[in-house]
Design an enzyme around this catalytic site. Structure first.
Site, PDB file in Angstrom:
ATOM      1  N   LYS A  11       4.187 -12.530   0.093  1.00 63.05           N
ATOM      2  CA  LYS A  11       5.618 -12.463   0.383  1.00 63.05           C
ATOM      3  C   LYS A  11       6.195 -13.854   0.700  1.00 63.05           C
ATOM      4  O   LYS A  11       5.449 -14.786   1.015  1.00 63.05           O
ATOM      5  CB  LYS A  11       5.839 -11.474   1.539  1.00 63.05           C
ATOM      6  CG  LYS A  11       5.426 -10.032   1.160  1.00 63.05           C
ATOM      7  CD  LYS A  11       5.772  -9.024   2.244  1.00 63.05           C
ATOM      8  CE  LYS A  11       5.437  -7.602   1.804  1.00 63.05           C
ATOM      9  NZ  LYS A  11       5.838  -6.577   2.812  1.00 63.05           N
ATOM     10  N   TYR A  51      11.136  -1.692  -4.642  1.00 62.76           N
ATOM     11  CA  TYR A  51      10.961  -0.942  -3.392  1.00 62.76           C
ATOM     12  C   TYR A  51      11.795   0.344  -3.380  1.00 62.76           C
ATOM     13  O   TYR A  51      12.131   0.842  -2.308  1.00 62.76           O
ATOM     14  CB  TYR A  51      11.327  -1.826  -2.201  1.00 62.76           C
ATOM     15  CG  TYR A  51      10.214  -2.779  -1.778  1.00 62.76           C
ATOM     16  CD1 TYR A  51       9.018  -2.287  -1.264  1.00 62.76           C
ATOM     17  CD2 TYR A  51      10.373  -4.153  -1.862  1.00 62.76           C
ATOM     18  CE1 TYR A  51       8.004  -3.146  -0.858  1.00 62.76           C
ATOM     19  CE2 TYR A  51       9.360  -5.021  -1.453  1.00 62.76           C
ATOM     20  CZ  TYR A  51       8.179  -4.495  -0.950  1.00 62.76           C
ATOM     21  OH  TYR A  51       7.173  -5.348  -0.539  1.00 62.76           O
ATOM     22  N   PHE A  59      14.713   0.270   7.433  1.00 66.13           N
ATOM     23  CA  PHE A  59      14.299  -1.120   7.223  1.00 66.13           C
ATOM     24  C   PHE A  59      14.584  -1.625   5.814  1.00 66.13           C
ATOM     25  O   PHE A  59      14.292  -2.783   5.497  1.00 66.13           O
ATOM     26  CB  PHE A  59      12.802  -1.286   7.546  1.00 66.13           C
ATOM     27  CG  PHE A  59      11.888  -0.419   6.713  1.00 66.13           C
ATOM     28  CD1 PHE A  59      11.470  -0.817   5.452  1.00 66.13           C
ATOM     29  CD2 PHE A  59      11.426   0.804   7.193  1.00 66.13           C
ATOM     30  CE1 PHE A  59      10.622  -0.026   4.688  1.00 66.13           C
ATOM     31  CE2 PHE A  59      10.573   1.607   6.434  1.00 66.13           C
ATOM     32  CZ  PHE A  59      10.175   1.183   5.176  1.00 66.13           C
ATOM     33  N   ARG A  87      -6.207  -2.911   0.189  1.00 70.78           N
ATOM     34  CA  ARG A  87      -5.520  -2.403   1.393  1.00 70.78           C
ATOM     35  C   ARG A  87      -6.369  -2.705   2.644  1.00 70.78           C
ATOM     36  O   ARG A  87      -5.819  -3.030   3.697  1.00 70.78           O
ATOM     37  CB  ARG A  87      -5.280  -0.890   1.273  1.00 70.78           C
ATOM     38  CG  ARG A  87      -4.379  -0.451   0.122  1.00 70.78           C
ATOM     39  CD  ARG A  87      -2.915  -0.760   0.296  1.00 70.78           C
ATOM     40  NE  ARG A  87      -2.374  -0.325   1.547  1.00 70.78           N
ATOM     41  CZ  ARG A  87      -1.052  -0.282   1.812  1.00 70.78           C
ATOM     42  NH1 ARG A  87      -0.172  -0.652   0.868  1.00 70.78           N
ATOM     43  NH2 ARG A  87      -0.601   0.082   2.965  1.00 70.78           N
ATOM     44  N   THR A  93       0.141  -2.098   8.064  1.00 74.69           N
ATOM     45  CA  THR A  93       1.509  -2.561   7.810  1.00 74.69           C
ATOM     46  C   THR A  93       2.074  -3.301   9.015  1.00 74.69           C
ATOM     47  O   THR A  93       2.688  -4.366   8.868  1.00 74.69           O
ATOM     48  CB  THR A  93       2.417  -1.345   7.488  1.00 74.69           C
ATOM     49  OG1 THR A  93       1.822  -0.591   6.425  1.00 74.69           O
ATOM     50  CG2 THR A  93       3.816  -1.782   7.104  1.00 74.69           C
ATOM     51  N   ARG A 104      -3.121  -9.510   7.304  1.00 78.63           N
ATOM     52  CA  ARG A 104      -1.935  -9.339   8.142  1.00 78.63           C
ATOM     53  C   ARG A 104      -2.199  -9.762   9.584  1.00 78.63           C
ATOM     54  O   ARG A 104      -1.301 -10.296  10.251  1.00 78.63           O
ATOM     55  CB  ARG A 104      -1.428  -7.900   8.034  1.00 78.63           C
ATOM     56  CG  ARG A 104      -0.632  -7.701   6.735  1.00 78.63           C
ATOM     57  CD  ARG A 104      -0.398  -6.265   6.400  1.00 78.63           C
ATOM     58  NE  ARG A 104       0.643  -6.103   5.381  1.00 78.63           N
ATOM     59  CZ  ARG A 104       0.884  -4.957   4.764  1.00 78.63           C
ATOM     60  NH1 ARG A 104       0.187  -3.870   5.052  1.00 78.63           N
ATOM     61  NH2 ARG A 104       1.840  -4.888   3.847  1.00 78.63           N
ATOM     62  N   ASN A 114       5.285  -9.375   6.670  1.00 72.62           N
ATOM     63  CA  ASN A 114       3.867  -9.098   6.932  1.00 72.62           C
ATOM     64  C   ASN A 114       2.941  -9.584   5.825  1.00 72.62           C
ATOM     65  O   ASN A 114       1.936  -8.955   5.509  1.00 72.62           O
ATOM     66  CB  ASN A 114       3.672  -7.605   7.229  1.00 72.62           C
ATOM     67  CG  ASN A 114       4.123  -6.719   6.071  1.00 72.62           C
ATOM     68  OD1 ASN A 114       4.613  -7.214   5.070  1.00 72.62           O
ATOM     69  ND2 ASN A 114       3.944  -5.416   6.215  1.00 72.62           N
ATOM     70  N   HIS A 117       2.037  -7.569  -0.040  1.00 77.03           N
ATOM     71  CA  HIS A 117       2.207  -6.197  -0.536  1.00 77.03           C
ATOM     72  C   HIS A 117       0.955  -5.845  -1.315  1.00 77.03           C
ATOM     73  O   HIS A 117       0.392  -6.690  -1.998  1.00 77.03           O
ATOM     74  CB  HIS A 117       3.427  -6.101  -1.465  1.00 77.03           C
ATOM     75  CG  HIS A 117       3.459  -4.800  -2.227  1.00 77.03           C
ATOM     76  ND1 HIS A 117       4.045  -3.670  -1.722  1.00 77.03           N
ATOM     77  CD2 HIS A 117       2.922  -4.444  -3.435  1.00 77.03           C
ATOM     78  CE1 HIS A 117       3.886  -2.665  -2.582  1.00 77.03           C
ATOM     79  NE2 HIS A 117       3.214  -3.121  -3.638  1.00 77.03           N
ATOM     80  N   GLU A 128       3.408  -0.829 -10.790  1.00 72.21           N
ATOM     81  CA  GLU A 128       3.724  -2.115 -10.160  1.00 72.21           C
ATOM     82  C   GLU A 128       3.162  -3.291 -10.962  1.00 72.21           C
ATOM     83  O   GLU A 128       3.796  -4.350 -11.041  1.00 72.21           O
ATOM     84  CB  GLU A 128       3.200  -2.131  -8.724  1.00 72.21           C
ATOM     85  CG  GLU A 128       3.981  -1.165  -7.826  1.00 72.21           C
ATOM     86  CD  GLU A 128       3.479  -1.125  -6.394  1.00 72.21           C
ATOM     87  OE1 GLU A 128       4.124  -0.430  -5.576  1.00 72.21           O
ATOM     88  OE2 GLU A 128       2.467  -1.779  -6.068  1.00 72.21           O
TER      89      GLU A 128
HETATM   90  P1  IDP Z   1       2.829  -1.276   3.085  1.00 73.06           P
HETATM   91  O1  IDP Z   1       3.412  -2.615   2.649  1.00 73.06           O
HETATM   92  O2  IDP Z   1       1.724  -1.458   4.097  1.00 73.06           O
HETATM   93  O3  IDP Z   1       2.437  -0.387   1.944  1.00 73.06           O
HETATM   94  P2  IDP Z   1       5.173   0.430   3.390  1.00 73.06           P
HETATM   95  O4  IDP Z   1       5.280   1.568   4.339  1.00 73.06           O
HETATM   96  O5  IDP Z   1       5.025   0.727   1.941  1.00 73.06           O
HETATM   97  O6  IDP Z   1       3.996  -0.518   3.907  1.00 73.06           O
HETATM   98  O7  IDP Z   1       6.477  -0.477   3.625  1.00 73.06           O
HETATM   99  C1  IDP Z   1       6.832  -1.502   2.716  1.00 73.06           C
HETATM  100  C2  IDP Z   1       7.219  -2.737   3.491  1.00 73.06           C
HETATM  101  O8  IDP Z   1       8.410  -2.476   4.213  1.00 73.06           O
HETATM  102  C3  IDP Z   1       6.215  -3.184   4.557  1.00 73.06           C
HETATM  103  O9  IDP Z   1       5.172  -3.970   4.040  1.00 73.06           O
HETATM  104  C4  IDP Z   1       7.097  -3.971   5.503  1.00 73.06           C
HETATM  105  O10 IDP Z   1       7.373  -5.265   4.969  1.00 73.06           O
HETATM  106  C5  IDP Z   1       8.379  -3.162   5.467  1.00 73.06           C
HETATM  107  N1  IDP Z   1       8.404  -2.151   6.550  1.00 73.06           N
HETATM  108  C6  IDP Z   1       7.813  -0.957   6.575  1.00 73.06           C
HETATM  109  N2  IDP Z   1       8.046  -0.278   7.699  1.00 73.06           N
HETATM  110  C7  IDP Z   1       8.847  -1.084   8.420  1.00 73.06           C
HETATM  111  C8  IDP Z   1       9.459  -0.949   9.714  1.00 73.06           C
HETATM  112  O11 IDP Z   1       9.296   0.059  10.408  1.00 73.06           O
HETATM  113  N3  IDP Z   1      10.202  -2.007  10.129  1.00 73.06           N
HETATM  114  C9  IDP Z   1      10.398  -3.129   9.378  1.00 73.06           C
HETATM  115  N4  IDP Z   1       9.843  -3.289   8.161  1.00 73.06           N
HETATM  116  C10 IDP Z   1       9.081  -2.283   7.692  1.00 73.06           C
HETATM  117 MG    MG Z   2       3.615   0.471   0.478  1.00 71.03          MG
END
Ligand code: IDP
Ligand code: MG
Length: 142
Positions: A11, A51, A59, A87, A93, A104, A114, A117, A128
């Site tokens: 990212k 996304y 978010f 993963r 996350t 992370r 974070n 992805h 993707e």
């Molecule tokens: P992942 O990246 O671990 O698969 P996802 O739930 O798919 O997590 O969410 C996509 C991205 O959205 C996360 O990597 C993070 O950057 C952001 N995100 C997810 N949940 C939150 C939140 O509760 N607050 C702020 N950002 C979030």
């Molecule tokens: Mg995801």
């Protein structure tokens, strides 16, 4: 265990913080091979498409805004059980919950910023990967 491909994005916050090498090192040490790579800056429309599954979540706008702040590094990672392995190497996350030694835990700046992805299932990995790469530009060993 199946040989798989998965999509990884480094990212913008981690590209700008000179963390590309440290992150890829973890993928390679963990048994994943980089078989395609590209640096690019997402447009707002591209970020919204990528996304789309998160559209409407609290978010979402912050995520889209962040993901378009600068260049990202897109990669196809390949190896045994690559989707879950990636993963595992990434960590949770929420970086506060990410296990020590994960990408992370080491490189995330916040929940939104974070570091990486990673695709979460075979179907999303296929979609993707196709979002960023043509088949001819993937140097697969499978
Ligand atoms: P992942 O990246 O671990 O698969 P996802 O739930 O798919 O997590 O969410 C996509 C991205 O959205 C996360 O990597 C993070 O950057 C952001 N995100 C997810 N949940 C939150 C939140 O509760 N607050 C702020 N950002 C979030
Ligand atoms: Mg995801």
């Amino acid at each position: 265990m199946p040989q798989e491909q998965t999509l990884s994005l480094i990212k913008p916050s981690s590209v700008s913080a000179n963390q590309i090498g440290g992150i890829i090192n973890k993928f390679e040490k963990g048994g994943l091979k980089v078989v395609a790579m590209k640096m690019l800056r997402l447009t707002e429309n591209q970020a919204r498409d990528f996304y789309d599954v998160h559209r409407g979540k609290p978010f979402f706008d912050e995520l889209i805004s962040f993901m378009t702040t600068g260049p990202i590094l897109a990669q196809v990672l390949e190896g045994e059980n690559a989707i879950q392995k990636n993963r595992d190497i990434m960590g949770s996350t929420n970086p506060a919950e990410a296990a020590p030694g994960t990408v992370r835990a080491e490189f995330a700046h916040s929940m939104t910023e974070n570091a990486v992805h990673g695709s979460d299932a075979p179907e999303t990995a296929e979609t993707e990967i196709a979002f960023f790469f043509e088949k001819k530009d993937i140097y697969s060993n499978i």
